[in-house]
Design a protein around this motif. Structure first.
Motif, short mmCIF file in Angstrom:
data_model
loop_
_atom_site.label_atom_id
_atom_site.label_comp_id
_atom_site.label_asym_id
_atom_site.label_seq_id
_atom_site.Cartn_x
_atom_site.Cartn_y
_atom_site.Cartn_z
N PHE A 43 1.24 -1.49 0.18
CA PHE A 43 0.33 -0.22 -0.16
C PHE A 43 0.63 1.40 -0.45
O PHE A 43 0.48 2.39 -0.17
CB PHE A 43 -0.83 -0.18 1.03
CG PHE A 43 -2.53 -0.20 1.07
CD1 PHE A 43 -3.33 -0.23 0.43
CD2 PHE A 43 -2.44 -2.12 1.41
CE1 PHE A 43 -4.59 -0.95 -0.34
CE2 PHE A 43 -3.43 -2.55 0.89
CZ PHE A 43 -4.68 -1.96 0.15
N THR A 47 0.36 3.79 -3.30
CA THR A 47 0.00 4.63 -3.39
C THR A 47 1.41 6.29 -2.89
O THR A 47 0.45 7.35 -2.86
CB THR A 47 -1.09 4.86 -2.22
OG1 THR A 47 -0.27 4.77 -0.73
CG2 THR A 47 -2.37 3.87 -2.07
N ARG A 48 2.02 5.60 -3.31
CA ARG A 48 2.59 7.24 -3.27
C ARG A 48 2.84 8.58 -4.23
O ARG A 48 2.76 9.82 -3.41
CB ARG A 48 4.75 5.69 -3.82
CG ARG A 48 5.91 6.97 -2.95
CD ARG A 48 7.06 6.69 -3.69
NE ARG A 48 7.21 5.01 -2.90
CZ ARG A 48 8.33 4.95 -3.28
NH1 ARG A 48 8.20 4.84 -4.79
NH2 ARG A 48 8.45 3.66 -3.28
N ARG A 50 -0.57 8.90 -5.64
CA ARG A 50 -1.53 9.12 -4.89
C ARG A 50 -2.12 10.03 -6.63
O ARG A 50 -2.71 11.95 -6.63
CB ARG A 50 -1.56 10.08 -3.90
CG ARG A 50 -1.41 9.70 -2.54
CD ARG A 50 -1.33 11.06 -1.38
NE ARG A 50 -0.64 10.64 -0.35
CZ ARG A 50 -0.77 11.20 0.91
NH1 ARG A 50 -2.24 11.86 1.18
NH2 ARG A 50 -0.32 10.91 1.84
N ALA A 51 -1.60 9.37 -7.59
CA ALA A 51 -1.68 10.48 -9.14
C ALA A 51 -3.86 9.62 -9.05
O ALA A 51 -4.49 8.90 -9.14
CB ALA A 51 -1.49 9.11 -9.90
N PRO A 54 -4.27 6.65 -11.76
CA PRO A 54 -3.76 5.62 -10.96
C PRO A 54 -2.93 5.06 -12.23
O PRO A 54 -3.06 4.00 -12.87
CB PRO A 54 -4.96 4.82 -10.78
CG PRO A 54 -6.37 4.96 -11.19
CD PRO A 54 -6.22 6.37 -11.92
N GLN A 58 -1.79 1.19 -7.96
CA GLN A 58 -2.50 2.18 -7.19
C GLN A 58 -3.70 1.47 -8.01
O GLN A 58 -4.45 1.23 -7.21
CB GLN A 58 -2.57 3.60 -7.64
CG GLN A 58 -3.25 4.24 -6.62
CD GLN A 58 -3.19 5.33 -7.57
OE1 GLN A 58 -1.68 6.41 -7.67
NE2 GLN A 58 -4.37 6.66 -7.24
N ALA A 61 -4.46 -1.19 -5.67
CA ALA A 61 -4.74 -0.41 -3.71
C ALA A 61 -6.21 -0.51 -4.19
O ALA A 61 -6.86 -0.37 -3.42
CB ALA A 61 -3.95 0.15 -3.52
N GLU A 62 -6.56 0.42 -5.21
CA GLU A 62 -7.97 1.23 -5.59
C GLU A 62 -9.36 0.17 -5.28
O GLU A 62 -10.21 -0.15 -4.90
CB GLU A 62 -7.68 2.34 -6.48
CG GLU A 62 -7.52 3.27 -5.65
CD GLU A 62 -6.96 4.05 -6.86
OE1 GLU A 62 -7.74 3.66 -8.26
OE2 GLU A 62 -6.41 4.99 -6.76
#
Lengths: 247, 181
Positions: A43, A47-48, A50-51, A54, A58, A61-62
């Protein structure tokens, strides 16, 4: 034949004893910790950026976030999101440990009844605490379904109570038994391959259990995910009972 | 390094009791419980405090952004429609104005043409009347001369027939007398 139960053995890696209690760091502890580290690491990396648009990581993760959030929203509603961190932790913990268990030679955390029973017990206690905290004694309406004739009501209530009390049992045994049985089956079929290869001309038959092992591996991946999903889904339904005890 | 955990009661960590089915081995319950509590608790705290809010924020932000963009698009669409309506109204007004101007000019031109025509017609009528008057004058003058010429001619004819001069008055008289009969 290799012992199919051997894979479930617990080994002390760092023997520890605090106040007479055995708190050794075992292979089970290692895989639990590994699941946590990998989950949090994933995570963090995913999420580094935070685009807004994504990246692949990401997106994963979403998707996992939305997957559990949708489960909660569909079975409880918007107010269920209060328990999202707990439910998500359950899902990702079971999912991650199950998936780690699929690595050959790895240990499957959920193959021990104490682990699944603890998690199921945690859910059961949460339901009781939340149910009484939110509804007071109205929570007991959960056991008295409306619209049932009075003369069968005691019987129905008894059945409801028994079914409620047996929830943590079925909740924990379902996950435990699935993981245990799946891994034993895998080991047994894998063992057949080795046995046939070591038995002269019967070695020609070895591809049959090998094919079965491959198919079972795929099935086991599915089961690993599905059991995490089922455990989480049931948690959502039980939490819904805690919030809305009137059927 | 890795020692098999036996049923807790014996206390010998390296004794392998093959009779115990390890997934149900109560001797391993305590260390498993402790580490499950530790790791699951850690996972819960880290996810709740750190990982999940980050994912949630991104998703929420995207949702808001999309909503904002949709709202903006809706607003722009309304504005476009308004502009179109204004344009059409302006066009209709301009068309009406052009029509009015054309009608105006047409009416003015028609009026001018009528006036001109009337003037020309009046002029023609005047000239016609003049001419008629002149003709009438010439005619009456001519008619007046006819008697004189007739008298002269009659005098000459009579003089030739009679071989003697007759006065103009005698001829005149005779003519007047004859005309009176």
């Amino acid at each position: 034949m290799p012992d199919p139960i051997h894979q479930f053995d617990i080994h002390r890696i760092v023997p520890l004893n605090i106040g007479g209690w055995d708190v050794s760091f075992t292979n089970a502890s290692l895989y639990m910790l590994l699941a946590v580290v990998l989950t949090i690491g994933f995570f963090t990396v995913a999420t580094r950026a935070r685009a807004l648009v994504p990246s692949r990581l990401q997106s994963v993760a979403e998707i996992s976030y939305e997957f559990v959030a949708d489960m909660l929203r569909s079975s409880i509603g918007k107010e269920g999101m209060k328990y999202f961190p707990f439910v998500f932790s359950l899902f990702i913990f079971i999912f991650a440990t199950n998936m780690l268990g699929m690595i050959p030679g790895a240990f499957t955390v959920a193959s021990h009844i104490i682990v699944t029973a603890t998690l199921a017990g945690l859910v059961f206690l949460s339901v009781l605490v939340i149910g009484f905290a939110k509804n007071g004694l109205h929570f007991l309406k959960l056991f008295v379904p409306s619209g049932v004739p009075v003369f069968v009501l005691p019987l129905v209530t008894l059945i409801e109570v028994i079914s409620f009390l047996s929830r943590p049992v079925s909740h924990s045994v379902r996950l435990f038994a699935n993981m245990l049985a799946g891994h034993i089956t895998l080991k047994v079929f894998g063992g057949f391959v080795v046995m046939l290869l070591g038995s002269g001309s019967f070695a020609a038959l070895a591809p049959i259990p090998l094919a079965a092992t491959i198919a079972l591996t795929a099935l086991e991946f599915l089961v690993s995910f599905l059991q995490a999903y089922v455990f989480t889904m049931l948690t959502c339904m039980y939490l819904n009972d805690a919030l809305h005890p009137g059927h | 390094m890795a020692a098999k955990v036996n049923t807790g009661t014996t206390g010998h960590s390296d004794v392998n009791n093959a009779k115990v089915f390890s997934p149900l081995d109560t001797g391993t319950f305590v260390p498993q419980l402790v580490w499950l509590a530790l790791t699951f608790g850690l996972l819960y705290v880290l996810l709740k405090r750190f990982a999940l809010p980050r994912v949630g924020e991104v998703i929420e932000e995207r949702r808001e952004r999309i909503q904002r963009d949709l709202d903006k698009a809706e607003k722009l669409k309304v504005e476009t429609e308004q502009a179109l309506a204004h344009y059409e109204q302006a066009l209709a007004e301009a068309r009406a104005k052009a029509n009015a101007i054309a009608n105006d000019v047409r009416a003015k031109l028609a009026a001018e043409v009528d006036k001109e025509r009337a003037a020309v017609e009046a002029e023609i009528a005047r000239k016609l009347a003049d001419a008629e008057a002149r003709i009438a004058q010439s005619k009456s003058k001519a008619m007046a001369s006819v008697a004189d010429i007739a008298a002269d001619t009659a005098g000459a004819v009579v003089s030739r027939l009679l071989g003697k001069e007759v006065t103009k008055d005698e001829v005149q008289r005779a003519l007047v007398q004859r005309a009176a009969e």
